[in-house]
Motif scaffolding. Structure first.
Motif, short mmCIF file in Angstrom:
data_model
loop_
_atom_site.label_atom_id
_atom_site.label_comp_id
_atom_site.label_asym_id
_atom_site.label_seq_id
_atom_site.Cartn_x
_atom_site.Cartn_y
_atom_site.Cartn_z
N UNK A 1 25.61 31.78 40.87
CA UNK A 1 26.70 31.83 39.89
C UNK A 1 27.17 33.27 39.64
N UNK A 2 28.46 33.44 39.48
CA UNK A 2 29.04 34.75 39.13
C UNK A 2 30.05 34.53 38.01
N UNK A 3 30.21 35.57 37.18
CA UNK A 3 31.10 35.40 36.02
C UNK A 3 32.00 36.60 35.76
N UNK A 4 32.22 37.40 36.81
CA UNK A 4 33.13 38.52 36.59
C UNK A 4 33.18 39.45 37.78
N UNK A 5 34.01 40.49 37.65
CA UNK A 5 34.21 41.49 38.69
C UNK A 5 33.84 42.87 38.16
N UNK A 6 33.40 43.73 39.05
CA UNK A 6 33.12 45.11 38.69
C UNK A 6 33.15 45.96 39.95
N UNK A 7 33.06 47.26 39.78
CA UNK A 7 33.03 48.16 40.93
C UNK A 7 31.69 48.08 41.63
N UNK A 8 31.64 48.60 42.85
CA UNK A 8 30.38 48.63 43.59
C UNK A 8 29.29 49.33 42.80
N UNK A 9 29.64 50.39 42.12
CA UNK A 9 28.64 51.18 41.40
C UNK A 9 28.19 50.50 40.12
N UNK A 10 29.08 49.77 39.46
CA UNK A 10 28.78 49.25 38.13
C UNK A 10 28.43 47.78 38.10
N UNK A 11 28.67 47.03 39.17
CA UNK A 11 28.46 45.58 39.15
C UNK A 11 26.99 45.23 38.92
N UNK A 12 26.78 44.17 38.12
CA UNK A 12 25.45 43.65 37.89
C UNK A 12 25.19 42.41 38.74
N UNK A 13 24.03 41.80 38.60
CA UNK A 13 23.64 40.68 39.46
C UNK A 13 24.40 39.39 39.23
#
Length: 345
Positions: free
Chosen positions: A29-41
């Motif tokens: 499951x995923x629930x959002x977008x972020x940058x390569x550096x800031x993205x969480x699991x």
């Protein structure tokens, strides 16, 4: 909407909606977008610019949107697309907290003239004003403090953010987005001078925006003096842009921040105007023209391509020397012509 309230998708569902090839856990499951550096699991990152390849090995994202050529270097699950930036654009809409929310109806403090016509599922925010003869389509959102002038038409699915001003007799197409502080339909800059003072010329035209137009915050599009100011379909206008009366902008063109277009100039289809570009009045810019940032265009352009003007930044001492030389260019050109004429004699 808090992050916890954002929609949750499995990687399989996200891949299906994006038309991507999934390599990894389909049920993650995923629930959002972020940058390569800031993205969480529980977030998806994207790689569309090779400059960020160095950040790929250390990403903590659940998955990464990327081109197949970078797939083997990805340490986590991946969604492969030939155009990952376009995929990111589509994914961003899936996780947009404003998308899919139920309309809040008409706020008690809003003022809606009885002669106005409102479609289905229209939202009108606090202290908004809708004047006489206005026609609003279905699924329209009119943000708090916005004003819709008399006899204006707004197409289906359009959103006015807070404090947008539409003057009278403006036509806004379907699925447009108008950001806070933009003004559509103010008077064009029209005055006649009698030798001692200015006399106002009434601006009798309107403004017509096509479908899927976006106008950034603080931008102004003036109404026509006689005919209408025309903005084509899918035109994207950044913040702090000034479009004068009777300008025409063709379909699919994009104007970056602080562009200024003087009256009666025609900009073609698929044109790109960089930040701070200025176009003089009564010009014709053909289809497929790109003007780089801070350029001033004073003549019509009849061939597609990339155009620039001005000089790049340099140390002030060097600029001052060059400024002196600019003034000498005409004399230098004449001397060179005399020398060449003597050599050819």
């Amino acid at each position: 909407m808090t992050r916890s309230a954002l929609p949750t998708l499995t990687l399989a569902e996200l891949a299906r909606r994006l038309g991507a090839r999934l390599v990894g856990d389909a049920e993650r499951p995923v629930r959002g977008l972020a940058t390569l550096r800031e993205a969480g699991p529980d977030q998806v990152a994207f790689l569309a610019n090779r400059a960020y390849l160095k950040e790929l090995p250390d990403t903590r994202a659940a998955a990464v949107l990327l081109h197949p050529q970078h797939g083997e270097a990805c340490p986590v699950d991946r969604l492969e697309l030939d155009n990952p930036y376009l995929g990111y654009a589509a994914a961003s809409r899936l996780f947009d907290p404003l998308a899919g929310r139920e309309p809040a109806g008409i706020h008690p403090s809003a003022v809606v003239d009885p002669s106005a016509t409102l479609g289905e599922r229209v939202e009108v925010g606090a202290n908004a004003v809708i004047e006489a003869g206005v026609s609003v389509g279905d699924d329209v959102v009119i943000g708090p403090g916005s004003v819709v002038g008399a006899d204006t038409v707004i197409g289906d699915g359009t959103r006015l953010h807070a404090n947008v001003t539409l003057y009278h007799a403006v036509v806004i197409g379907a699925r447009c987005i108008l950001h806070s502080g933009c003004v559509i339909g103010a008077d064009g800059f029209g005055f006649a001078h009698d030798g001692s003072r200015w006399h106002k010329i009434a601006q009798l035209g309107g403004v017509v925006l096509g479908d899927d137009v976006e106008v950034g915050s603080g931008s102004s599009i003036d109404r026509g003096a006689l005919g209408d100011t025309l903005i084509g379909d899918d035109v994207k206008i950044d913040s702090q842009v000034q479009i004068a009366h009777n300008v025409q902008v063709g379909d699919h063109s994009a104007l970056a921040g602080c562009v200024g277009i003087a009256g009666s100039t025609q900009v073609g289809r698929h044109c790109l105007l960089g930040g701070g570009v200025g176009l003089a009045g009564h010009l014709t810019i053909c289809d497929g023209v790109q003007v780089t940032g801070m350029s001033l265009v004073t003549n019509s352009i009849h061939e597609p391509g990339v155009y620039s003007s001005g000089t790049g930044a340099m140390a002030n001492a060097q600029w001052r020397k060059n400024a002196v030389r600019f003034k000498q260019l005409d004399d230098i050109a004449k001397r060179l012509a005399r020398l060449e004429k003597g050599r050819d004699a």
